[in-house]
Design an enzyme around this catalytic site. Structure first.
Site, PDB file in Angstrom:
ATOM      1  N   TYR A  11       1.025  -4.153  11.929  1.00  0.00           N
ATOM      2  CA  TYR A  11       0.919  -2.780  11.691  1.00  0.00           C
ATOM      3  C   TYR A  11       1.643  -1.868  12.530  1.00  0.00           C
ATOM      4  O   TYR A  11       2.505  -1.019  12.098  1.00  0.00           O
ATOM      5  CB  TYR A  11      -0.568  -2.290  11.518  1.00  0.00           C
ATOM      6  CG  TYR A  11      -1.342  -2.933  10.359  1.00  0.00           C
ATOM      7  CD1 TYR A  11      -1.691  -4.310  10.303  1.00  0.00           C
ATOM      8  CD2 TYR A  11      -1.729  -2.139   9.378  1.00  0.00           C
ATOM      9  CE1 TYR A  11      -2.437  -4.683   8.993  1.00  0.00           C
ATOM     10  CE2 TYR A  11      -2.432  -2.786   8.204  1.00  0.00           C
ATOM     11  CZ  TYR A  11      -2.905  -3.871   8.220  1.00  0.00           C
ATOM     12  OH  TYR A  11      -3.271  -4.478   7.242  1.00  0.00           O
ATOM     13  N   HIS A  39       0.810  -1.313   0.047  1.00  0.00           N
ATOM     14  CA  HIS A  39       0.344  -0.001   0.045  1.00  0.00           C
ATOM     15  C   HIS A  39       0.932   1.311  -0.046  1.00  0.00           C
ATOM     16  O   HIS A  39       0.709   2.159   0.539  1.00  0.00           O
ATOM     17  CB  HIS A  39      -0.924   0.153   1.148  1.00  0.00           C
ATOM     18  CG  HIS A  39      -1.914  -1.060   1.141  1.00  0.00           C
ATOM     19  ND1 HIS A  39      -3.204  -0.887   0.736  1.00  0.00           N
ATOM     20  CD2 HIS A  39      -1.840  -2.275   1.597  1.00  0.00           C
ATOM     21  CE1 HIS A  39      -3.892  -2.160   0.952  1.00  0.00           C
ATOM     22  NE2 HIS A  39      -3.077  -2.817   1.675  1.00  0.00           N
ATOM     23  N   ASN A  94     -10.173  -2.658   2.369  1.00  0.00           N
ATOM     24  CA  ASN A  94      -9.948  -2.944   1.169  1.00  0.00           C
ATOM     25  C   ASN A  94     -11.272  -2.705   0.432  1.00  0.00           C
ATOM     26  O   ASN A  94     -12.302  -2.770   0.790  1.00  0.00           O
ATOM     27  CB  ASN A  94      -9.439  -4.149   0.720  1.00  0.00           C
ATOM     28  CG  ASN A  94      -7.870  -4.290   1.066  1.00  0.00           C
ATOM     29  OD1 ASN A  94      -7.232  -3.306   1.217  1.00  0.00           O
ATOM     30  ND2 ASN A  94      -7.161  -5.764   1.031  1.00  0.00           N
TER      31      ASN A  94
HETATM   32 FE1  HDE Z   1      -2.529  -4.686   5.637  1.00  0.00          FE
HETATM   33  N1  HDE Z   1      -0.637  -4.325   5.949  1.00  0.00           N
HETATM   34  N2  HDE Z   1      -1.812  -6.768   6.260  1.00  0.00           N
HETATM   35  N3  HDE Z   1      -4.181  -5.658   4.799  1.00  0.00           N
HETATM   36  N4  HDE Z   1      -3.014  -3.074   4.748  1.00  0.00           N
HETATM   37  C1  HDE Z   1      -0.325  -2.766   5.621  1.00  0.00           C
HETATM   38  O1  HDE Z   1       0.951  -1.607   7.465  1.00  0.00           O
HETATM   39  C2  HDE Z   1      -0.753  -6.955   6.938  1.00  0.00           C
HETATM   40  C3  HDE Z   1      -4.526  -7.078   5.036  1.00  0.00           C
HETATM   41  C4  HDE Z   1      -4.375  -2.707   4.514  1.00  0.00           C
HETATM   42  O2  HDE Z   1      -3.219   3.538   3.983  1.00  0.00           O
HETATM   43  C5  HDE Z   1       1.056  -2.547   6.411  1.00  0.00           C
HETATM   44  O3  HDE Z   1       1.172   0.539   7.770  1.00  0.00           O
HETATM   45  C6  HDE Z   1      -0.775  -8.279   7.322  1.00  0.00           C
HETATM   46  C7  HDE Z   1      -6.134  -7.212   4.816  1.00  0.00           C
HETATM   47  C8  HDE Z   1      -4.436  -1.238   3.992  1.00  0.00           C
HETATM   48  O4  HDE Z   1      -1.490   3.130   5.365  1.00  0.00           O
HETATM   49  C9  HDE Z   1       1.559  -3.983   6.909  1.00  0.00           C
HETATM   50  C10 HDE Z   1      -1.892  -8.971   6.594  1.00  0.00           C
HETATM   51  C11 HDE Z   1      -6.284  -5.690   4.719  1.00  0.00           C
HETATM   52  C12 HDE Z   1      -3.018  -0.725   4.241  1.00  0.00           C
HETATM   53  C13 HDE Z   1       0.265  -4.734   6.658  1.00  0.00           C
HETATM   54  C14 HDE Z   1      -2.543  -7.813   5.764  1.00  0.00           C
HETATM   55  C15 HDE Z   1      -5.191  -5.029   4.556  1.00  0.00           C
HETATM   56  C16 HDE Z   1      -2.148  -2.081   4.675  1.00  0.00           C
HETATM   57  C17 HDE Z   1       2.038  -2.057   5.563  1.00  0.00           C
HETATM   58  C18 HDE Z   1      -2.074 -10.245   6.497  1.00  0.00           C
HETATM   59  C19 HDE Z   1      -7.919  -5.375   4.292  1.00  0.00           C
HETATM   60  C20 HDE Z   1      -2.679   0.635   4.239  1.00  0.00           C
HETATM   61  C21 HDE Z   1       2.037  -0.523   5.719  1.00  0.00           C
HETATM   62  C22 HDE Z   1      -2.678 -10.721   7.894  1.00  0.00           C
HETATM   63  C23 HDE Z   1      -8.909  -5.803   5.322  1.00  0.00           C
HETATM   64  C24 HDE Z   1      -2.893   1.703   5.402  1.00  0.00           C
HETATM   65  C25 HDE Z   1       1.281  -0.336   7.134  1.00  0.00           C
HETATM   66  C26 HDE Z   1      -2.601   2.982   4.958  1.00  0.00           C
HETATM   67  C27 HDE Z   1      -1.062  -1.723   5.288  1.00  0.00           C
HETATM   68  C28 HDE Z   1       0.178  -6.030   7.027  1.00  0.00           C
HETATM   69  C29 HDE Z   1      -3.588  -8.108   5.236  1.00  0.00           C
HETATM   70  C30 HDE Z   1      -5.524  -3.527   4.295  1.00  0.00           C
HETATM   71  C31 HDE Z   1       2.876  -4.344   6.597  1.00  0.00           C
HETATM   72  C32 HDE Z   1       0.406  -8.873   8.023  1.00  0.00           C
HETATM   73  C33 HDE Z   1      -6.506  -8.446   4.835  1.00  0.00           C
HETATM   74  C34 HDE Z   1      -5.415  -0.670   3.529  1.00  0.00           C
HETATM   75  O5  HDE Z   1       1.658  -3.756   8.580  1.00  0.00           O
END
Ligand code: HDE
Length: 701
Positions: free
Chosen positions: A363, A76, A149
């Site tokens: 996060y 993202h 999402n």
């Molecule tokens: Fe994320 N995700 N994600 N994700 N995600 C990040 O956090 C992660 C997942 C989502 O505008 C990271 O600050 C893991 C689902 C958004 O700043 C990180 C898993 C959904 C954003 C991270 C998921 C999301 C992130 C990278 C699996 C929808 C952007 C930068 C368990 C429900 C937020 C950050 C923004 C960002 C980890 C799966 C949505 C690495 C480990 C499911 C919208 O922490």
């Protein structure tokens, strides 16, 4: 329409204002506040001599510059945000004690960041990808983040597989190719070896992954959470955002061309909409399930690769967010905002969804390297609007200054402060769920069905949506080099629907799938089809082509009709020079064919005027403009002499049934024509109706 008080007077806006620096009418200083007399020349030993080490201003300016970049988000990375507020429609006290959901009179400030997932910070907006939809509520109970999402399910069921899917979908590590796309070998290798991805991949290949605008996407919390009411009763919930403009998408060819012509298409669209007062609005809804119904379905409600069909569990709409303010500074706000699904408030709690459980850790952790240490919550955009009191001290870039000796608990020296609050005082208490089990590295049997909902999704698509899915597979799997992976893609998706597998195989040149037996799912969920979404002309953008001799009354009439419908017009000409209209008045074009493509408009109108039509007819860019809009199934319209111009474009075959007689408003597949009409009103009404339909999917290629 929000009042100025809402717009500027929210607690968060006031808090951010206190950090704002106004440079107007100020002298230039160093970071230490020393007034400077010159910032254009470094300090030298003689005008042509070497620069001196003692030039503290030079050193400060260059050192700061050298460190102006921070690591981009690991996923993202590219995103765009806006401020706004949330207001509930009714009290939700029966279901949750969350304070921001109790009183329809209360507005809670929010910050929303939309994003793509795969591409780097500088990648293009319109690539085929999942879109992030992250909402931070600055509530009276502290910050609540719903980090969702625009697709309601995820690729994997357990967070431990997140590094694998991300490594597979990101550019390949040997050569960092390709950028911002899943159309390559490692992604599809992962997919065919991880069949739980089937459902989400169907969404990724659908039109949802190429949205027309951030303002026209649904948002989903994906994971299962809980609502807890004041009596302690818990219900499972899934969060939803529904755009008031409906859910609309681009065409693949258009999205790919936009990536080159306007890589900022989505962020520009959001920025302009907010600036123009076309505030994006999304209704907030929840699907709620009593805990007793946990095992009532053919799928596990904790499995994040499954949605809860809205026909089985309806979405209760509970309020709305309105985005009414752009950021003052992209880096300070949009880049530094830190979301975390673990940020919750009393009245909301987690579930045992194994994807959510992992997210609760990731996060916070990722911000430590991205934002440089544990004090990232003190950055203005991340600060809650309520006071923060605890014994956290020190660390990189600490902002708060705590006087006194005491930074521990329990203590008597500070009379026990800061003291824990009781639940009645608003203290957070975790939902008391019974947990009983053996330590196992395993997955529940109830997570084993990987195909039923992928088939449900396919069954729910219209004919045009199915065609687009096949086309997307053709492009994506067709870009894969390894023949075995390609074959496996066709075989895997034949298990979703035999006809899908067969069409993929035909497109990408592999054998017809062997295991193409239907999986028995015949149900559909009409809510999943974009065909059934809200259709509106509001905020749509129309290009009016103009050249010398154009009929000025038609131009003005179209502009007025669009304005009345809440849409907007831009005039486009062969150059940016003034156009002399038929009556001699001068029209300044907004754009020309060099500075804008048809891609950025929802429709095209060519007014009458013999000389103007003649000039456009001789210009290949004008014809291409119309041809491209026609290919992308947009509304194309012409009046009077311009009808003949249309005949010479790809619209021609669609005009074959146009009668010779005068026409007040003739329509075929989104082509709208009037010729010799005494008044334009019926034509304009029809045009706006066609514009509202977004695209005309039935139009032949
Ligand atoms: Fe994320 N995700 N994600 N994700 N995600 C990040 O956090 C992660 C997942 C989502 O505008 C990271 O600050 C893991 C689902 C958004 O700043 C990180 C898993 C959904 C954003 C991270 C998921 C999301 C992130 C990278 C699996 C929808 C952007 C930068 C368990 C429900 C937020 C950050 C923004 C960002 C980890 C799966 C949505 C690495 C480990 C499911 C919208 O922490």
């Amino acid at each position: 329409m929000p009042t100025d008080e809402t717009k500027n007077g929210t607690k968060k806006a006031r808090q951010l204002e206190s950090y704002r620096v106004d440079d107007a009418n100020q002298f230039l200083t160093t970071d230490n506040g020393l007034l400077l007399t010159n910032t254009d020349d470094s300090l030298k030993a003689g005008e042509r001599g070497p620069t001196l080490l003692e030039d503290f201003h030079f050193r400060e300016k260059i050192t700061h510059f050298d460190h102006e970049r921070i690591p981009e988000r690991v996923v993202h990375a590219r995103g765009f945000g806006a401020h706004g507020y949330f207001q509930p429609y009714e009290s939700m006290a029966e279901y949750t004690k969350a304070r921001f959901l109790q009183d329809p009179g209360v507005k809670t400030p929010v910050f929303v960041r939309f994003s793509t997932v795969v591409g780097s910070r500088g990648s293009a907006d319109t690539v085929r990808d999942v879109r992030g939809f992250a909402v931070k509520f600055y509530t009276e109970d502290g910050n609540l983040d719903i980090v969702g999402n625009n697709i309601p399910v995820f690729f994997i069921q357990d967070a431990i597989k997140f590094p694998d899917i991300v490594h597979a979908i990101k550019p390949e590590p040997d050569n960092d190719l390709p950028q911002a796309t899943s159309a390559h070998d490692t992604f599809w290798d992962f997919v065919v070896n991880t069949t739980e991805t089937a459902h989400m991949v169907m969404w990724l290949m659908s039109d949802r992954a190429i949205p027309r605008s951030f303002r026209m996407m649904e948002g989903f919390g994906v994971n299962t959470f809980r609502f807890i009411n004041a009596g302690g009763r818990a219900r499972f919930v899934k969060f939803h955002w529904k755009p008031l403009l409906g859910v609309h998408s681009l065409v693949r060819d258009e999205a790919q061309k936009l990536s080159g012509k306007d890589p900022d298409f989505h962020r520009r669209d959001l920025w302009d909409a907010v600036n123009q007062g076309n505030y994006p609005e999304f209704e907030f809804g929840v699907q709620m399930l009593d805990e007793e119904r946990e095992f009532d379905f053919g799928f596990d409600i904790l499995d994040p690769t499954k949605l809860w069909p809205e026909e089985l569990v309806p979405v209760k709409i509970i309020g709305k967010i309105t985005l009414d303010r752009n950021v003052d500074n992209f880096f300070a706000e949009t880049e530094q905002v830190a979301f975390c699904p673990a940020n919750i408030v009393p009245g909301i709690d987690f579930s045992n969804d194994p994807l959510l459980q992992g997210r609760l850790f990731s996060y916070e952790d990722t911000q430590l390297s991205r934002l440089g240490g544990p004090n990232f919550r003190e950055i203005p955009i991340n600060r809650p609007v309520v006071p923060v009191h605890n014994n956290q001290r020190d660390g990189m870039h600490r902002m708060s200054i705590h006087p006194g000796k005491v930074s521990y608990s329990p203590n008597a020296l500070a009379k026990g402060a800061p003291a824990p609050a009781a639940e009645e005082q608003g203290g957070f208490v975790h939902c008391a769920q019974r947990v009983d089990g053996h330590t196992v590295r395993a997955r529940s049997r109830s997570f084993r069905d990987h195909y039923s909902q992928a088939t449900l999704f396919w069954n729910s698509m219209s004919a045009a949506e199915k065609e687009h899915i096949v086309d997307a597979f053709h492009f994506e799997a067709g870009s894969v080099k390894d023949k075995n992976i390609k074959q496996a893609v066709a075989d895997m998706f034949a298990r979703v629907a035999p006809e899908l597998g067969a069409q993929i195989a035909a497109g990408i040149g592999v054998n017809p799938p062997v295991k193409a037996a239907p999986n028995g799912v015949t149900a559909a969920s009409p809510k999943l089809s974009q065909e059934n979404t809200i259709k509106s002309a509001k905020t749509r953008k129309v290009a009016i082509l103009i050249e010398n001799g154009v009929c000025p009354a038609s131009v003005q009439a179209m502009k007025d009709a669009l304005c009345a419908a809440g849409a907007a017009a831009e005039t486009v000409s062969c150059t940016l020079s003034a156009v002399a209209a038929k009556d001699g008045t001068q029209l300044m074009p907004d754009k020309d064919f060099t500075t804008t493509p048809s891609l950025v408009y929802d429709a095209v109108y060519i007014p009458g005027g013999a000389q103007h039509v003649d000039a456009l007819g001789k210009n290949i860019d004008a014809r291409n403009f119309v041809n491209e809009a026609t290919l992308h199934k947009k509304t194309v319209a012409a009046t009077d002499e311009a009808v003949e111009f249309l005949r010479a474009t790809d619209v021609g075959p669609l005009l074959s049934s146009l009668p010779d007689a005068a026409q007040t408003a003739w329509v075929n597949q989104g082509i709208v024509v009037a010729k010799g009409a005494a008044e334009l009103k019926p034509f304009l009404t029809e045009f706006v109706d066609q514009l509202a339909m977004h695209r005309h999917w039935g139009r032949p290629k």
